[in-house]
Design an enzyme around this catalytic site. Sequence first.
Site, PDB file in Angstrom:
ATOM      1  N   SER A 111      45.796  24.737  44.504  1.00  0.00           N
ATOM      2  CA  SER A 111      46.580  25.157  43.343  1.00  0.00           C
ATOM      3  C   SER A 111      47.978  24.545  43.452  1.00  0.00           C
ATOM      4  O   SER A 111      48.459  24.267  44.557  1.00  0.00           O
ATOM      5  CB  SER A 111      46.705  26.686  43.324  1.00  0.00           C
ATOM      6  OG  SER A 111      47.671  27.104  42.371  1.00  0.00           O
ATOM      7  N   TYR A 127      49.150  34.687  47.645  1.00  0.00           N
ATOM      8  CA  TYR A 127      48.276  33.771  46.914  1.00  0.00           C
ATOM      9  C   TYR A 127      48.712  32.320  47.166  1.00  0.00           C
ATOM     10  O   TYR A 127      47.904  31.463  47.542  1.00  0.00           O
ATOM     11  CB  TYR A 127      48.276  34.072  45.412  1.00  0.00           C
ATOM     12  CG  TYR A 127      47.450  33.066  44.639  1.00  0.00           C
ATOM     13  CD1 TYR A 127      46.063  33.029  44.787  1.00  0.00           C
ATOM     14  CD2 TYR A 127      48.053  32.113  43.815  1.00  0.00           C
ATOM     15  CE1 TYR A 127      45.297  32.066  44.116  1.00  0.00           C
ATOM     16  CE2 TYR A 127      47.294  31.167  43.137  1.00  0.00           C
ATOM     17  CZ  TYR A 127      45.921  31.150  43.298  1.00  0.00           C
ATOM     18  OH  TYR A 127      45.169  30.197  42.648  1.00  0.00           O
TER      19      TYR A 127
HETATM   20  P1  NDP Z   1      37.757  32.830  37.582  1.00  0.00           P
HETATM   21  O1  NDP Z   1      38.228  34.206  37.877  1.00  0.00           O
HETATM   22  O2  NDP Z   1      37.305  32.516  36.217  1.00  0.00           O
HETATM   23  O3  NDP Z   1      36.622  32.401  38.632  1.00  0.00           O
HETATM   24  C1  NDP Z   1      36.656  32.787  39.982  1.00  0.00           C
HETATM   25  C2  NDP Z   1      35.271  32.661  40.574  1.00  0.00           C
HETATM   26  O4  NDP Z   1      35.332  33.022  41.965  1.00  0.00           O
HETATM   27  C3  NDP Z   1      34.276  33.583  39.913  1.00  0.00           C
HETATM   28  O5  NDP Z   1      33.059  32.888  39.715  1.00  0.00           O
HETATM   29  C4  NDP Z   1      34.071  34.688  40.942  1.00  0.00           C
HETATM   30  O6  NDP Z   1      32.735  35.182  40.875  1.00  0.00           O
HETATM   31  C5  NDP Z   1      34.269  33.922  42.253  1.00  0.00           C
HETATM   32  N1  NDP Z   1      34.617  34.799  43.358  1.00  0.00           N
HETATM   33  C6  NDP Z   1      35.768  35.475  43.567  1.00  0.00           C
HETATM   34  N2  NDP Z   1      35.663  36.229  44.679  1.00  0.00           N
HETATM   35  C7  NDP Z   1      34.411  36.020  45.190  1.00  0.00           C
HETATM   36  C8  NDP Z   1      33.706  36.542  46.303  1.00  0.00           C
HETATM   37  N3  NDP Z   1      34.254  37.421  47.159  1.00  0.00           N
HETATM   38  N4  NDP Z   1      32.436  36.134  46.510  1.00  0.00           N
HETATM   39  C9  NDP Z   1      31.852  35.254  45.654  1.00  0.00           C
HETATM   40  N5  NDP Z   1      32.475  34.726  44.588  1.00  0.00           N
HETATM   41  C10 NDP Z   1      33.741  35.117  44.348  1.00  0.00           C
HETATM   42  O7  NDP Z   1      39.005  31.895  37.978  1.00  0.00           O
HETATM   43  P2  NDP Z   1      39.156  30.295  38.081  1.00  0.00           P
HETATM   44  O8  NDP Z   1      37.957  29.586  37.641  1.00  0.00           O
HETATM   45  O9  NDP Z   1      40.446  29.977  37.438  1.00  0.00           O
HETATM   46  O10 NDP Z   1      39.348  30.153  39.648  1.00  0.00           O
HETATM   47  C11 NDP Z   1      38.617  29.259  40.439  1.00  0.00           C
HETATM   48  C12 NDP Z   1      39.535  28.747  41.540  1.00  0.00           C
HETATM   49  O11 NDP Z   1      40.609  28.029  40.952  1.00  0.00           O
HETATM   50  C13 NDP Z   1      40.184  29.822  42.398  1.00  0.00           C
HETATM   51  O12 NDP Z   1      40.161  29.396  43.746  1.00  0.00           O
HETATM   52  C14 NDP Z   1      41.607  29.881  41.872  1.00  0.00           C
HETATM   53  O13 NDP Z   1      42.517  30.330  42.843  1.00  0.00           O
HETATM   54  C15 NDP Z   1      41.827  28.443  41.519  1.00  0.00           C
HETATM   55  N6  NDP Z   1      42.895  28.131  40.566  1.00  0.00           N
HETATM   56  C16 NDP Z   1      42.931  28.695  39.324  1.00  0.00           C
HETATM   57  C17 NDP Z   1      43.944  28.349  38.438  1.00  0.00           C
HETATM   58  C18 NDP Z   1      44.074  28.962  37.091  1.00  0.00           C
HETATM   59  O14 NDP Z   1      45.192  28.957  36.531  1.00  0.00           O
HETATM   60  N7  NDP Z   1      43.008  29.482  36.495  1.00  0.00           N
HETATM   61  C19 NDP Z   1      44.927  27.316  38.788  1.00  0.00           C
HETATM   62  C20 NDP Z   1      44.805  26.815  40.128  1.00  0.00           C
HETATM   63  C21 NDP Z   1      43.798  27.185  40.959  1.00  0.00           C
HETATM   64  P3  NDP Z   1      32.281  36.716  40.955  1.00  0.00           P
HETATM   65  O15 NDP Z   1      33.420  37.556  40.455  1.00  0.00           O
HETATM   66  O16 NDP Z   1      31.068  36.772  40.095  1.00  0.00           O
HETATM   67  O17 NDP Z   1      31.972  36.917  42.394  1.00  0.00           O
HETATM   68  C1  8X3 Z   2      46.869  29.408  39.685  1.00  0.00           C
HETATM   69  C2  8X3 Z   2      48.118  28.826  39.132  1.00  0.00           C
HETATM   70  O1  8X3 Z   2      50.609  29.248  38.829  1.00  0.00           O
HETATM   71  O2  8X3 Z   2      49.102  31.093  38.352  1.00  0.00           O
HETATM   72  O3  8X3 Z   2      46.654  28.960  40.977  1.00  0.00           O
HETATM   73  O4  8X3 Z   2      49.508  30.433  40.617  1.00  0.00           O
HETATM   74  S1  8X3 Z   2      49.386  29.956  39.257  1.00  0.00           S
END
Ligand code: NDP
Ligand code: 8X3
Length: 253
Positions: free
Chosen positions: A138, A151
């Site tokens: 991120s 985070y």
């Molecule tokens: P979502 O919340 O849409 O997706 C997160 C996914 O992670 C879900 O499929 C969830 O599945 C899974 N997950 C979380 N905890 C667990 C667990 N304990 N076991 C199995 N699966 C798990 O968010 P994003 O798609 O945005 O996030 C994906 C990645 O991108 C993350 O690592 C996030 O930190 C990162 N990210 C996101 C950004 C944003 O602004 N959206 C920016 C930068 C990075 P389920 O709940 O079904 O288990």
């Molecule tokens: C997700 C982006 O800026 O919300 O990783 O932390 S931010």
Amino acid sequence: MTRTVLITGASSGFGEACARKFAASGDNLILLARRVERLEQLKAELSGHAHVHCVAIDLTDAAALQRTLAALPEGFQAPDILINNAGLALGLSSADEADMQDWETMINTNITALVRMTRLLLPGMVARNRGHIINVGSTAGSWPYPGGNVYGATKAFVQQFSRELRADLLGKNIKVSNIEPGMAETEFSLVRFKQDKDKADTVYDGTQPLTAQDIADIIHWVCSVPPHVNINAMEVMPLCQAWGPLKIDRTMS
Ligand code: NDP
Ligand code: 8X3
């Protein structure tokens, strides 16, 4: 050549979009997340394009992870691409007020589960001398912001771990890439704010954030560059996002 792609966190957001993108290029998919009904729905949607194996798993459960990987069915036992995507932010409180349980959940998911998965799959990749690990970091791993505390620190770990893996794997045909998105509209904020939709929506109000599709397209491209090219890291923001000046408190002197 058909590849086998293991995607963690495939039930929503980036992981789900990656599943669709890689299915469209005919790759076999292993999809992991806790919400099994979402995975089954996705499997039904994609089964015309790709072979899909999905498993409902809490990735923080070490024993369940070992069992899941040991029980991969024939045709799915040698992942070529691991997309370490599952992760979350919980809360936006200052470090002196944050919930300790939230901190532990973020560390267990974003760091420990990612490291375990990598450690379990790497020996097979090394033995086959073939593989690509995509970590989803991120911008928060490089650029601190108030309330980002643990985070951001987990994503800084992912950034450095990605580089350390590259150092260890030099001389082998295994790529490592850290994808570092900025603000993207997924379920991320809904999770961060514990299902408070109004609060989550305000994060994206008046902006054009990245979409899950944008990130899936980028990850797919990173996996498609020529064999001698390794994208170490890619930081991606929506055009409407950039750095601000460092803050200065003028009340302290
Ligand atoms: P979502 O919340 O849409 O997706 C997160 C996914 O992670 C879900 O499929 C969830 O599945 C899974 N997950 C979380 N905890 C667990 C667990 N304990 N076991 C199995 N699966 C798990 O968010 P994003 O798609 O945005 O996030 C994906 C990645 O991108 C993350 O690592 C996030 O930190 C990162 N990210 C996101 C950004 C944003 O602004 N959206 C920016 C930068 C990075 P389920 O709940 O079904 O288990
Ligand atoms: C997700 C982006 O800026 O919300 O990783 O932390 S931010």
